[in-house]
Scaffold this motif. Structure first.
Motif, PDB file in Angstrom:
ATOM      1  N   ASP A  31      21.122 -11.640  14.990  1.00  0.00           N
ATOM      2  CA  ASP A  31      21.103 -11.796  13.533  1.00  0.00           C
ATOM      3  C   ASP A  31      19.743 -11.425  12.934  1.00  0.00           C
ATOM      4  N   ALA A  32      18.674 -11.838  13.581  1.00  0.00           N
ATOM      5  CA  ALA A  32      17.335 -11.534  13.071  1.00  0.00           C
ATOM      6  C   ALA A  32      17.060 -10.035  13.104  1.00  0.00           C
ATOM      7  N   GLU A  33      17.668  -9.348  14.076  1.00  0.00           N
ATOM      8  CA  GLU A  33      17.470  -7.898  14.178  1.00  0.00           C
ATOM      9  C   GLU A  33      18.248  -7.158  13.089  1.00  0.00           C
ATOM     10  N   TRP A  34      19.437  -7.617  12.773  1.00  0.00           N
ATOM     11  CA  TRP A  34      20.172  -7.037  11.638  1.00  0.00           C
ATOM     12  C   TRP A  34      19.344  -7.188  10.355  1.00  0.00           C
ATOM     13  N   LYS A  35      18.749  -8.347  10.197  1.00  0.00           N
ATOM     14  CA  LYS A  35      17.938  -8.607   9.009  1.00  0.00           C
ATOM     15  C   LYS A  35      16.729  -7.667   8.958  1.00  0.00           C
ATOM     16  N   CYS A  36      16.088  -7.490  10.095  1.00  0.00           N
ATOM     17  CA  CYS A  36      14.928  -6.585  10.163  1.00  0.00           C
ATOM     18  C   CYS A  36      15.333  -5.140   9.887  1.00  0.00           C
ATOM     19  N   MET A  37      16.483  -4.717  10.426  1.00  0.00           N
ATOM     20  CA  MET A  37      16.972  -3.354  10.170  1.00  0.00           C
ATOM     21  C   MET A  37      17.140  -3.129   8.669  1.00  0.00           C
ATOM     22  N   HIS A  38      17.745  -4.117   7.993  1.00  0.00           N
ATOM     23  CA  HIS A  38      17.953  -4.001   6.551  1.00  0.00           C
ATOM     24  C   HIS A  38      16.628  -3.999   5.795  1.00  0.00           C
ATOM     25  N   GLU A  39      15.765  -4.930   6.114  1.00  0.00           N
ATOM     26  CA  GLU A  39      14.516  -5.077   5.358  1.00  0.00           C
ATOM     27  C   GLU A  39      13.580  -3.893   5.531  1.00  0.00           C
ATOM     28  N   THR A  40      13.634  -3.236   6.688  1.00  0.00           N
ATOM     29  CA  THR A  40      12.754  -2.083   6.930  1.00  0.00           C
ATOM     30  C   THR A  40      13.413  -0.760   6.541  1.00  0.00           C
ATOM     31  N   ASN A  41      14.695  -0.797   6.135  1.00  0.00           N
ATOM     32  CA  ASN A  41      15.454   0.400   5.774  1.00  0.00           C
ATOM     33  C   ASN A  41      15.599   1.355   6.956  1.00  0.00           C
ATOM     34  N   SER A  42      15.662   0.774   8.158  1.00  0.00           N
ATOM     35  CA  SER A  42      15.903   1.565   9.362  1.00  0.00           C
ATOM     36  C   SER A  42      17.391   1.912   9.471  1.00  0.00           C
ATOM     37  N   ALA A  43      17.717   2.846  10.359  1.00  0.00           N
ATOM     38  CA  ALA A  43      19.094   3.324  10.477  1.00  0.00           C
ATOM     39  C   ALA A  43      19.594   3.217  11.915  1.00  0.00           C
ATOM     40  N   ILE A  44      20.913   3.162  12.036  1.00  0.00           N
ATOM     41  CA  ILE A  44      21.590   3.087  13.331  1.00  0.00           C
ATOM     42  C   ILE A  44      22.388   4.365  13.557  1.00  0.00           C
ATOM     43  N   ALA A  45      22.391   4.846  14.807  1.00  0.00           N
ATOM     44  CA  ALA A  45      23.299   5.909  15.221  1.00  0.00           C
ATOM     45  C   ALA A  45      24.383   5.279  16.091  1.00  0.00           C
ATOM     46  N   PHE A  46      25.607   5.283  15.594  1.00  0.00           N
ATOM     47  CA  PHE A  46      26.767   4.702  16.290  1.00  0.00           C
ATOM     48  C   PHE A  46      27.375   5.773  17.182  1.00  0.00           C
ATOM     49  N   CYS A  47      27.422   5.501  18.493  1.00  0.00           N
ATOM     50  CA  CYS A  47      27.814   6.509  19.485  1.00  0.00           C
ATOM     51  C   CYS A  47      29.014   6.020  20.303  1.00  0.00           C
ATOM     52  N   PRO A  48      30.209   6.071  19.746  1.00  0.00           N
ATOM     53  CA  PRO A  48      31.355   5.425  20.401  1.00  0.00           C
ATOM     54  C   PRO A  48      31.756   6.027  21.731  1.00  0.00           C
ATOM     55  N   THR A  49      31.736   7.353  21.878  1.00  0.00           N
ATOM     56  CA  THR A  49      32.190   7.908  23.167  1.00  0.00           C
ATOM     57  C   THR A  49      31.236   7.512  24.280  1.00  0.00           C
ATOM     58  N   SER A  50      29.956   7.437  23.976  1.00  0.00           N
ATOM     59  CA  SER A  50      28.963   7.017  24.962  1.00  0.00           C
ATOM     60  C   SER A  50      29.092   5.534  25.284  1.00  0.00           C
ATOM     61  N   ASN A  51      29.243   4.700  24.258  1.00  0.00           N
ATOM     62  CA  ASN A  51      29.361   3.258  24.483  1.00  0.00           C
ATOM     63  C   ASN A  51      30.568   2.935  25.352  1.00  0.00           C
ATOM     64  N   LEU A  52      31.662   3.659  25.168  1.00  0.00           N
ATOM     65  CA  LEU A  52      32.850   3.446  25.982  1.00  0.00           C
ATOM     66  C   LEU A  52      32.658   4.006  27.390  1.00  0.00           C
ATOM     67  N   PHE A  53      32.077   5.186  27.508  1.00  0.00           N
ATOM     68  CA  PHE A  53      31.919   5.847  28.804  1.00  0.00           C
ATOM     69  C   PHE A  53      31.014   5.044  29.733  1.00  0.00           C
ATOM     70  N   LEU A  54      29.931   4.499  29.192  1.00  0.00           N
ATOM     71  CA  LEU A  54      28.999   3.720  30.009  1.00  0.00           C
ATOM     72  C   LEU A  54      29.336   2.224  30.025  1.00  0.00           C
ATOM     73  N   GLY A  55      30.408   1.840  29.336  1.00  0.00           N
ATOM     74  CA  GLY A  55      30.800   0.438  29.325  1.00  0.00           C
ATOM     75  C   GLY A  55      29.798  -0.462  28.628  1.00  0.00           C
ATOM     76  N   SER A  56      29.140   0.066  27.604  1.00  0.00           N
ATOM     77  CA  SER A  56      28.045  -0.670  26.971  1.00  0.00           C
ATOM     78  C   SER A  56      28.531  -1.770  26.031  1.00  0.00           C
ATOM     79  N   GLY A  57      29.675  -1.550  25.404  1.00  0.00           N
ATOM     80  CA  GLY A  57      30.185  -2.547  24.472  1.00  0.00           C
ATOM     81  C   GLY A  57      30.763  -1.910  23.229  1.00  0.00           C
ATOM     82  N   LEU A  58      31.219  -2.750  22.296  1.00  0.00           N
ATOM     83  CA  LEU A  58      31.890  -2.309  21.077  1.00  0.00           C
ATOM     84  C   LEU A  58      30.958  -2.517  19.887  1.00  0.00           C
ATOM     85  N   PHE A  59      30.626  -1.439  19.204  1.00  0.00           N
ATOM     86  CA  PHE A  59      29.705  -1.519  18.077  1.00  0.00           C
ATOM     87  C   PHE A  59      30.409  -2.091  16.840  1.00  0.00           C
TER      88      PHE A  59
END
Length: 438
Positions: free
Chosen positions: A281-309
């Motif tokens: 939760d604190a990291e989501w808040k920091c992402m918002h406050e700093t105006n940082s961005a996320i790259a959502f990579c579904p084929t990679s997350n599934l292929f490596l078994g990393s989790g569900l974004f």
């Protein structure tokens, strides 16, 4: 470098999202669909856009109209996270993130010290992007400056809007792939001076991820960002639970994974963090406050078994997000296929991903994540003229499916579900055709 392109006039069906939005529910109100439209480009920019009927007073008399009556034209698609040196190792079997890096990635990347080899793969990589309708990408190179030069030179041939950087990595990797805090700073600085803002190329400070950089190197990365505030930062964050635990062991003084980057001045408006599957939760808040961005990579997350974004959370927390193919843990250069998997990732969490929201993330939302939505992402006058011509009926199955479609959003959803590189009829970069299927 001076960019110069002649006037281009395109006629056909056009679809885009007119402006960036703050909630997914607002996207449908911004959809612009023109059944018979005209796009006029000059010097690589959009000079005029509208309906065929309204275009008559604006058409140049000495330019041939390129007509695509049966296709659909959308803004160029934007890949916010991809590794060009991993092109040749797509589909490497059987590992999760950390063992995958050691088993496949690092041995592959060692080859890119060879300039000729880097140039060969860079040319192939850029052609694959164009073949898949990707007109802008944020790209990892290797630790070798040769890899950066090779990639930018390949992109420059097409006047392509590309962001890339040399990997910074001074520990927990093979010796042949390690730099030092000082050499990473010096090499990156020289590359920034050479490439950032030259033509349409932009530079990204690129620590691979926190575990492969010493605190001294991350401090140097932050120094670069302070010295060149308009360059990008591109790295990985919270992809895998073992990785997160490792970061906590390596950086016990920091509150969490994201706080490592934040501590060294690496968050901010042009900072893009790939994956972010397991943010706290604190990291989501920091992402918002700093105006940082996320790259959502579904084929990679599934292929490596990393989790569900949790894509829905980006709207709730007001955090910018784009789509990434993440070649080569990702399994396709196609952002159409990436959207297909993104839909399934949301379904597994009880959420839906509409066709128009998918289009938004692949175009204007991706541009916003890269702080380029003033230049890219839709057909607004004055923007750079990157766009893709789509054949919605490239296969027999698609012909049958599209013949049953009753609306543009259903037609688009079918494309995103069963489409791939075969649907790319043509890709235009800066107003000029850079790829054609025929």
């Amino acid at each position: 470098m001076t960019l110069a392109t002649p006037i281009t006039v395109i006629r056909g069906r056009f679809l885009d999202i007119q402006k960036t939005v703050s909630q997914a529910t607002e996207i449908a109100d911004q959809v612009r669909y023109i059944e018979d439209g005209i796009l006029i480009t000059e010097q690589g920019k959009i000079r005029w856009f509208g309906t065929w009927d309204a275009a008559q007073d604006h058409l140049p008399t000495d330019v041939e109209i390129q007509h695509y009556p049966d296709q659909l034209i959308i803004p160029g698609m934007i890949d916010t996270h991809i590794h060009f040196p991993q092109t040749e190792m797509v589909g490497a079997y059987g590992e999760q993130l950390l063992s995958w890096l050691n088993t496949y990635t690092f041995p592959t990347e060692i080859q890119f010290k060879d300039q000729a080899y880097a140039e060969e793969i860079a040319k192939f990589f850029v052609q694959e992007l164009l073949k898949n309708g990707t007109t802008t990408a944020l790209v990892f190179c290797t630790v070798h400056p040769e890899s950066v030069n090779a990639l930018f030179e390949a992109a420059e041939q097409y006047q392509m809007r590309l962001i890339a950087g040399k990997v910074m990595m001074d520990r927990h990797a093979p010796e042949a792939l390690c730099d030092t805090a000082e050499s990473a700073y010096d090499d990156s600085k020289a590359l920034i001076e050479k490439w950032h803002g030259q033509g349409r190329t932009l530079y990204a400070i690129t620590p691979r991820f926190a575990p492969t950089s010493t605190p001294e190197q991350l401090e140097k990365a932050g120094q670069l960002k302070a010295e060149y505030p308009d360059v990008y930062v591109h790295t990985h964050l919270s992809e895998n639970k073992d990785e997160i635990a490792w970061v906590k062991d390596l950086f016990p003084a920091q509150k969490g994974y994201l706080d490592v980057y934040h501590h060294y001045g690496l968050t901010g408006q042009r900072s893009v963090f790939a994956h972010c599957v397991h943010l706290e939760d604190a990291e989501w808040k920091c992402m918002h406050e700093t105006n940082s961005a996320i790259a959502f990579c579904p084929t990679s997350n599934l292929f490596l078994g990393s989790g569900l974004f949790p894509l829905k959370k980006t709207w709730e927390q007001q955090v910018k997000v784009g789509l990434g193919t993440d070649i080569g843990a990702g399994t396709s250069f196609s952002l159409l296929q990436t959207v297909n998997e993104a839909y399934k990732v949301q379904q597994l969490q009880g959420d839906k991903l509409s066709a128009f929201e998918s289009l938004y993330h692949a175009t204007l939302g991706g541009a916003k994540a890269l702080d380029l939505d003033d230049k890219l992402g839709n057909f607004n006058i004055g923007k750079e003229a990157d766009f893709v011509v789509l054949n919605l009926q490239a296969t027999a199955l698609q012909q049958l499916r599209q013949s049953r479609s009753k609306s543009i959003d259903d037609s688009l959803f079918a494309l995103f579900t069963i489409g791939d590189d075969r649907n790319i009829e043509a890709t235009y970069i800066y107003g000029q055709k850079a790829y054609s299927a025929n």
